[in-house]
Each structure stands twice: as structure tokens, then as C-alpha cells.
Design an enzyme around this catalytic site. Structure first.
Site, PDB file in Angstrom:
ATOM      1  CB  SER A 148      -0.944   0.201   1.258  1.00  0.00           C
ATOM      2  OG  SER A 148      -1.676   1.501   1.305  1.00  0.00           O
ATOM      3  CE1 TYR A 161      -3.225  -2.338   5.068  1.00  0.00           C
ATOM      4  CE2 TYR A 161      -2.991  -0.063   4.499  1.00  0.00           C
ATOM      5  CZ  TYR A 161      -3.283  -1.443   4.023  1.00  0.00           C
ATOM      6  OH  TYR A 161      -3.442  -1.616   2.742  1.00  0.00           O
ATOM      7  CE  LYS A 165      -1.078  -3.973   3.180  1.00  0.00           C
ATOM      8  NZ  LYS A 165      -0.994  -5.183   2.718  1.00  0.00           N
TER       9      LYS A 165
END
Length: 252
Positions: A148, A161, A165
């Protein structure tokens, strides 16, 4: 365009996690259209079965597997199911992920922290290392990690998150080094895509942001990742490994 430039995945076996919805589903259908057989994995077996039925209607083989790849043992069970059914995996796409909503960083308790890191990072590690070694022992293969842009542009609402990533990006390069030359490991780094998750967005606010901060002035369509995945999985990308391809419409 001559035939040698057309991506043909006939005879290839592709395992996609998070393959029952969003970008995963679009990639699964795209690989099936290119001739591949698929293993579709996600936590919800009925959703996997629905996508598998779509693929089988296209004349390809498809194996639905209900698996929560945040859990080490379920990764192993998924691997064994894939190899039992097909005898090999030619392409692994680590697509499953999650980014829960929270109000402030201290709302991220240990359980939530572990869930995010486990699904976005631990699962891809286990699948990539075990399948990567089997690929090395066989005819080689390709591993694609779906990361991402949060990995390089982290914000306060995606702390864990983004960290996971970023770790996935680092792991992509490290595994490319570990498993070359027979196994290529690359990453795709999507920006905002209009998948089913976007149904919860304030679309007026999103469009305002897109007008100001995205060169393409819109969110991505799910199938706009498929061609990149097909390229990275194919022999056309034979000299491409350890690469992270950003697909974000020119976001800033």
C-alpha cells in the site's frame, strides 16, 4: 501487437489470498481469463466458492479454501491444500489485508495491533517462505506482495497498517535476494481503489481530496491492478525482481 507480447498464463497455478473480493477477486478473474488455474483463499468459504464458480464457468480449474492467513497453522493448511490439488504453485499473490478504523493511537490495543501485523505481514512471510522454497526446488515461480502507498506515506489513521506494509516492502526485497534467480519476488503498492471497502467512504470528501491530491483526479478501478500483476507474474518480467510498483493515480 504480436503474439509474443500477449501474456498467456495457460497451465499456470496461481494462489491468491484475499481472493474473494476487491482487488483479489479482480486479479483472480484476470488470471483465469489469461488461462491460469486458481486457488482462492479468504476467511469466508462461501465467498471463495462464489469466485471459484465464476472461474470454473470460464473453463478453468478453481479451488476455494477457507483460511485465515494471519494464523501460521492455517497458512500451512492452505499450502498443503494447494499442493494436494495441483501439485505445485507457480504464482503466489499475497493480497489479504486489513486496516481497522480507530479514533486515536491509544485505541489500538494489543489484540488489534497483533491482528493487523499478523494478517498484513506474518501471513505473507509464512506463505512466501514455504512456497518460495518449494518453487526453488521445482521450476521456479513468482511471488507478488500487495502492499500500500501507506507504506511510504503513513498517516495517523493507519499507523499499524502502514508499519506492516512498510515491513512487507522490505520483506519483498529481502526474499528476492534470498530466492533468486529461480523465484522472482515483487510488490504492488496500490493507492486508493474503489473496491467494496470504498462503500463506507464519504465520496464527496474523497472526490475533493482526489481533485486536490491525485493527478488522475479519481480513485482506481479494481481491474487497473490486474495487468500489473499479470506482468509481474509472467516471463515478460523475467529480469524484474525486488521491485515495488506504485499504482496510485499520481497521489501525493
Amino acid at each position: 501487437m504480436t503474439a509474443k507480447h500477449i501474456i498467456d498464463m495457460t497451465g499456470k497455478v496461481v494462489l491468491i489470498t484475499g481472493g474473494s473480493r476487491g482487488l483479489g477477486r479482480e486479479m483472480a478473474l484476470g488470471f483465469a481469463e489469461a488461462g491460469a488455474d486458481l486457488i482462492i483463499a479468504s476467511r469466508k468459504m462461501p465467498n471463495c466458492e462464489a469466485v471459484a464458480a465464476e472461474i470454473e464457468a470460464m473453463g478453468r480449474r478453481a479451488l476455494p479454501v477457507g483460511a485465515h492467513v494471519a494464523q501460521w497453522d492455517q497458512c500451512d493448511k492452505l499450502i498443503e491444500a494447494a499442493y494436494h490439488a495441483f501439485g505445485r504453485v507457480d504464482v503466489l499473490i499475497n493480497n489479504a489485508g486489513m486496516s481497522p478504523i480507530y479514533d486515536k493511537p491509544t485505541d489500538i490495543d494489543e489484540m488489534l495491533y497483533d491482528k493487523v501485523l499478523d494478517l498484513n505481514l506474518k501471513g505473507p512471510f509464512r506463505l512466501s517462505t514455504v512456497i518460495g522454497e518449494r518453487m526453488m526446488e521445482g521450476d521456479g515461480g513468482s511471488i507478488i506482495n500487495v502492499s500500500s502507498v501507506a507504506a511510504i506515506r503513513p498517516r495517523k489513521n493507519v499507523i499499524t497498517y502502514a508499519a506492516a506494509k512498510a515491513g512487507l516492502n522490505a520483506m519483498t526485497e529481502a526474499l528476492a535476494d534470498a530466492y533468486g534467480p529461480n523465484v522472482r519476488v515483487n510488490g504492488i503498492m496500490p493507492g486508493p481503489f474503489l473496491t467494496d471497502i470504498s462503500k463506507a467512504w464519504d465520496m464527496d470528501a474523497f472526490q475533493k481530496r482526489a481533485d486536490e491530491a491525485i493527478a488522475m483526479r479519481r480513485g482506481g478501478a479494481p481491474d487497473e491492478v490486474t495487468a500489473a500483476a499479470l506482468y509481474l507474474a509472467s516471463d515478460h518480467a523475467g529480469y524484474t525482481t525486488g521491485a515495488i510498483l506504485k499504482i496510485d493515480g499520481g497521489s501525493r
